[in-house]
Each structure stands twice: as structure tokens, then as C-alpha cells.
Write an enzyme that holds these catalytic residues in place. Structure first.
Site, mmCIF file in Angstrom:
data_model
loop_
_atom_site.group_PDB
_atom_site.id
_atom_site.type_symbol
_atom_site.label_atom_id
_atom_site.label_comp_id
_atom_site.label_asym_id
_atom_site.label_seq_id
_atom_site.Cartn_x
_atom_site.Cartn_y
_atom_site.Cartn_z
ATOM 1 N N LYS A 212 7.517 -3.082 5.952
ATOM 2 C CA LYS A 212 9.112 -3.095 4.887
ATOM 3 C C LYS A 212 9.912 -2.894 5.096
ATOM 4 C CE LYS A 212 4.026 0.099 2.783
ATOM 5 N NZ LYS A 212 3.819 1.099 2.949
ATOM 6 N N GLN B 97 3.401 6.495 6.201
ATOM 7 C CA GLN B 97 2.245 5.706 6.437
ATOM 8 C C GLN B 97 0.857 6.287 6.499
ATOM 9 O OE1 GLN B 97 3.243 2.371 5.732
ATOM 10 N NE2 GLN B 97 0.682 1.878 5.274
ATOM 11 N N ASP C 292 6.812 6.321 -3.268
ATOM 12 C CA ASP C 292 4.641 5.767 -3.670
ATOM 13 C C ASP C 292 4.619 6.601 -4.333
ATOM 14 O OD1 ASP C 292 3.682 4.734 -1.047
ATOM 15 O OD2 ASP C 292 3.967 5.895 0.500
#
Lengths: 289, 289
Positions: free
Chosen positions: B53, B97, B120
Site C-alpha cells: 500500500k 491494518q 477503508d
């Protein structure tokens, strides 16, 4: 008639009796469950609905606090009222009767209802919780929750069933679909843009009809033995009635009852459940407070 | 092979190029789009994902701020870190994460991410908006949104299609189902408890396979001509590979591609889209800031 009639009036009364008992116990502890009703403008149907809700509160040992504002009330006035009720410890649930007059932004007003008093269950956080595994919102919207109660209390198995929800409104179709997914049904959400709609509906073990069109679901769209929950409330002309009109559902009841395994009538099916679930939510709010 | 291959890698690269251009324009105005990554513990897969990422950010003119805490970090430490990033004006998106170590409550940490930085898209308010007509959340979850992009950019018509979503997880199945309803598909949500699953899947014009079982969907479960989006990422044994393992989807690709009209491969289908949509969300966050 071959279908079992799902008597929403009787089931709603059972729930109202349960709430009445629960509220009595709470009163013994010195907590009086309270519902605030907010009515803006002069819509006759809204006045009637609020009056019914207040009467139901009185019968269920729930105090109601009624607030009425004129058609010309400003958004700031409505907002201030709702915020005040949000801060009032005697109020465990706030019901803002919809629709609001056009000049008032519904979303702004509803967002001012604290989550802990959102007995209608329409706050996006409560809806979000319905769509998420492992999350539980503060309240479940009344009519969708009423549909689930009708299924449960009429002995319909939800787990593993093919459930078809006809209509995807914010207040019924989508939340009831999410509740059915949580209960392990296989859920199809269909609507006016659905191709081969009759075939889709015909696959339903459980049909929730919430599309808002009189007699839209004909008997040949119903799988023999299916459980049919009719959320529709449509007025049609009927010269045999004094009023010249009659309330009917989204399902052609007279024909459908010969095919379905169980079915709700209109009126007397889903309708009475909405108020019962509102009372139940208000009691829960008070129990948590 | 008769099916058109939907090249997720190429489509993701197109989106990454678009984000890169958008980020360059923003930098000209003095705003540097920034993504904070939070990694707790030593899970090797998580380390790899975060590294990917961050590399993608660098290539797309997005700055990344990496924060790593040990396996034994306390909940309070993680919370303080996330709250600090929430207040930092250089940070437009926060990526925590998952999974977090077991002693840390995921919901508490994720709720500390401000809505305006929830790139997200998993905040219940963002999910709630997906389930409501007329509402728009701040961000759409990356993988589900990636599935929709794959459909759109491969020329699949969503409106009116019968879409079947296999799996109802919070991160893929349910949100992609809600997005498909918003786009006027007829949507069926099915899962491990579904009866006659093969028949249900076979009715799909659009199939989203997100059940997390290797090769679960066989060719005979696919309607000829259907568009198949395979979200699965399952490792299976493969003696012909140096690693002894191979990544496969939920669909038996080799057989399915002879039946489907269009299909995503695994790897190289949905996988690359997740990062592309994360970059797009971060850019949007920066544009709004």
C-alpha cells in the site's frame, strides 16, 4: 381459504401486553417510560397516527409527551424542540412524525435525535448495524421488526428459507431484508426495475410485499405454501363502503389466500405491529436509561 | 476460452494513473494527499500488505506516514496513536491494518478513526449510508467498490441484472450487495446456509463470489454468458510451484471461463482493485480537506 391467517392484531396485542407488564415493573423501580411525539403541521393522517400512538402508550403504562408545531414552524424551532427532548431525562424515545413540511430538512431533524432515543430506528448508525455482522444497533426499525415478529410468532422458519423482499425503501424493504439476512435466510431484494419479477417472487418461501401498489402481487406469483407478509397500505375506490374507499395491501388477498401457506390480512396484519414495536422500543430505551 | 477476461491489473492501473494525476493537481495547490498506515504486531502477511500500500501511495503522488507498534502494544497506546492521526491535518486517510492482536478491541479502535478519514469505508455510518436511499457516506469500502468498477469498466450492465452475491461478510459480501441494489440490480444474498445454492447461483447474470472457499463455484453453477467477479483469495497446495502453494479464487476458473461471458482471474482480478480504490478514497479525502 387454505392459508393460515396471521392475525397481526392479536400478535400486536400480545406484545402490547408484554410491554405493559415490563413498564409496570419499571414504574415499581421509580422509572416511568416516556415517549415524546413531535408533530409539525396539519396533515390529518399524521394527527390520526400520533393520536393512536399516544393512546397505545397510555394503555401500556408509557407516558407520552406531545409537542405540536404549526405548518409555518422554522427548521430552527423544530431542531430546538428535538434537542430539548434529547436532553430531557423523562423522555426515553422521540418520535418525529413524518412527513415534515417541505421547507424542513428531514435528515437534519432526525440526526438531532440522540441514538439512545431513536425508537424509530432510522438513524444511519442503527441501519448500519443491521447491515453488519457482530454489531447491534440501539433500536430496530418498527415495521421491519414487526414483520420478523409476525414470522416468528406464526411459526414460520426463517433460517435457510428463500425470502423475497419486494421493495427497497429505507423504512421497510431494505431494513427487513437486512434482518432476514441476519436470521440466515437467503434474501432477494427486488423492485420496480426487476426483470421477470413474477418468477422472482414465485421463488419465495417467505414474501415480504412492500412495493406500495394495490393488489400488485397476484395469486399466480405466489409459491404454494409460502408465508406472505403484506406491508402495503393502499386506498382504492369501493362504492359499497360509506367512505367510498377501502384499504388494501400489495397482495390480492382474496386469491392469494387460496395459494399461500400463511398470510397477513390488510388491515389487521402488519399495520398493528408498527405501534406495538414502537412501544417495545420505548420500553427498551427506558430499561437502558 | 470463451469468456472475456476482465483484467483487474490493467483496470487498477488506469485508476492509479487517474489518482496520480489528481494528486499532482492537488500538490500544485499546496495540498499533499496523505495516508497514515497503522500496523500492530508482526503478522508477515500484514507487513507485506502495508508495504504494498505504501509503495502504491508513493507511485500515486500520495505521501504515506507509517506507524508500527509491537505485538504487546496496549489498547490505550493504539487508541492514542489513531486519535493523534485523526487530529493531524497532513493525514487525509487512516488505514488500520487488520487483524489486530486479540487483546485489542477492533471496534473501539476503528470507531476512533474520524469519519472524514475512514478511507477503508467500514465505519457503521458509511455502511448505513450504503443501505439507505438518498444518503451518501464519506467513503465506499475499497474491495466492494472495486467490484463495481470492474463491472462498469468491463461494460457489464448492472441496472436490471440479476446479481447474486455469494457470501455476506462485512468487508465484501454485504457492502457489494448494497451497492448493487443502489445501482438497480435485483440482488440475492446467499451464503453457506442457503438451500439449493447451485440453483440460486445459476440464476445470476452477475455473480460476486466472496465465500472464501477454493474452487467452490463450479462451471455448472454458472449461467452461460454471466459476468463473474471472483473475490476469493485461497491458498491451495501445488507441487509444481517452488513454494508448494498457489493462490486460487472461489471459482473454478479453468472450467468457468468456458461458460461465463466475462470473468476475473485470481490473481490479477479483484486483488489489485483494493489498493487502487484505497488510493482513490485517500485522494477524495484530501480533495475535501
Amino acid at each position: 381459504m387454505t392459508a393460515k391467517l396471521i392475525d397481526g392484531k392479536a400478535i400486536a396485542q400480545d406484545i402490547r401486553n408484554e410491554v405493559k407488564e415490563g413498564a409496570a415493573k419499571l414504574r415499581e423501580k421509580g422509572i416511568v417510560p416516556g415517549l415524546a411525539t413531535v408533530l409539525v403541521g396539519s396533515d390529518p393522517a399524521s394527527h390520526k397516527y400520533v393520536a393512536m400512538k399516544r393512546k397505545a402508550c397510555a394503555e401500556a403504562n408509557i407516558e407520552s409527551f406531545h409537542h405540536e408545531l404549526g405548518e409555518d414552524a422554522t427548521q430552527a424551532e423544530v431542531l430546538e424542540l428535538v434537542q430539548g427532548l434529547g436532553a430531557d431525562p423523562k423522555v426515553h424515545g422521540i418520535l418525529v412524525q413524518l412527513p415534515l413540511p417541505n421547507h424542513i430538512d428531514e435528515e437534519t431533524i432526525l440526526n438531532a435525535v440522540p441514538l439512545s432515543k431513536d425508537v424509530d430506528g432510522f438513524h444511519p448508525l442503527n441501519i448500519g448495524a443491521l447491515a453488519m455482522k457482530g454489531r447491534e444497533g440501539d433500536f430496530i426499525p418498527c415495521t421491519p421488526n414487526g414483520c420478523i415478529e409476525l414470522l416468528d410468532r406464526s411459526g414460520t422458519t426463517i433460517e435457510g428459507a428463500n425470502a423475497v423482499v419486494l421493495g427497497r425503501s429505507n423504512i421497510v424493504g431494505m431494513p427487513v431484508a437486512l434482518l432476514l439476512v441476519k436470521r440466515n435466510a437467503t434474501v432477494t431484494i427486488c423492485h420496480s426495475r426487476t426483470k421477470d419479477l413474477a418468477d422472482v417472487v414465485r421463488s419465495a418461501d417467505i414474501l415480504i410485499a412492500a412495493i406500495g401498489r394495490a393488489h400488485f402481487v397476484s395469486a399466480d406469483m405466489i409459491k404454494p405454501g409460502a408465508t406472505v407478509i403484506d406491508v402495503g397500505t393502499n386506498m382504492i375506490d369501493d362504492a359499497t363502503r360509506k367512505s367510498g374507499r377501502r384499504l388494501v395491501g400489495d397482495v390480492d388477498f382474496a386469491a392469494a389466500k387460496e395459494v399461500a401457506g400463511a398470510i397477513t390480512p390488510v388491515p389487521g396484519g402488519v399495520g398493528p405491529m408498527t405501534i406495538a414495536m414502537l412501544l417495545q422500543n420505548t420500553l427498551r430505551g427506558a430499561e437502558r436509561a
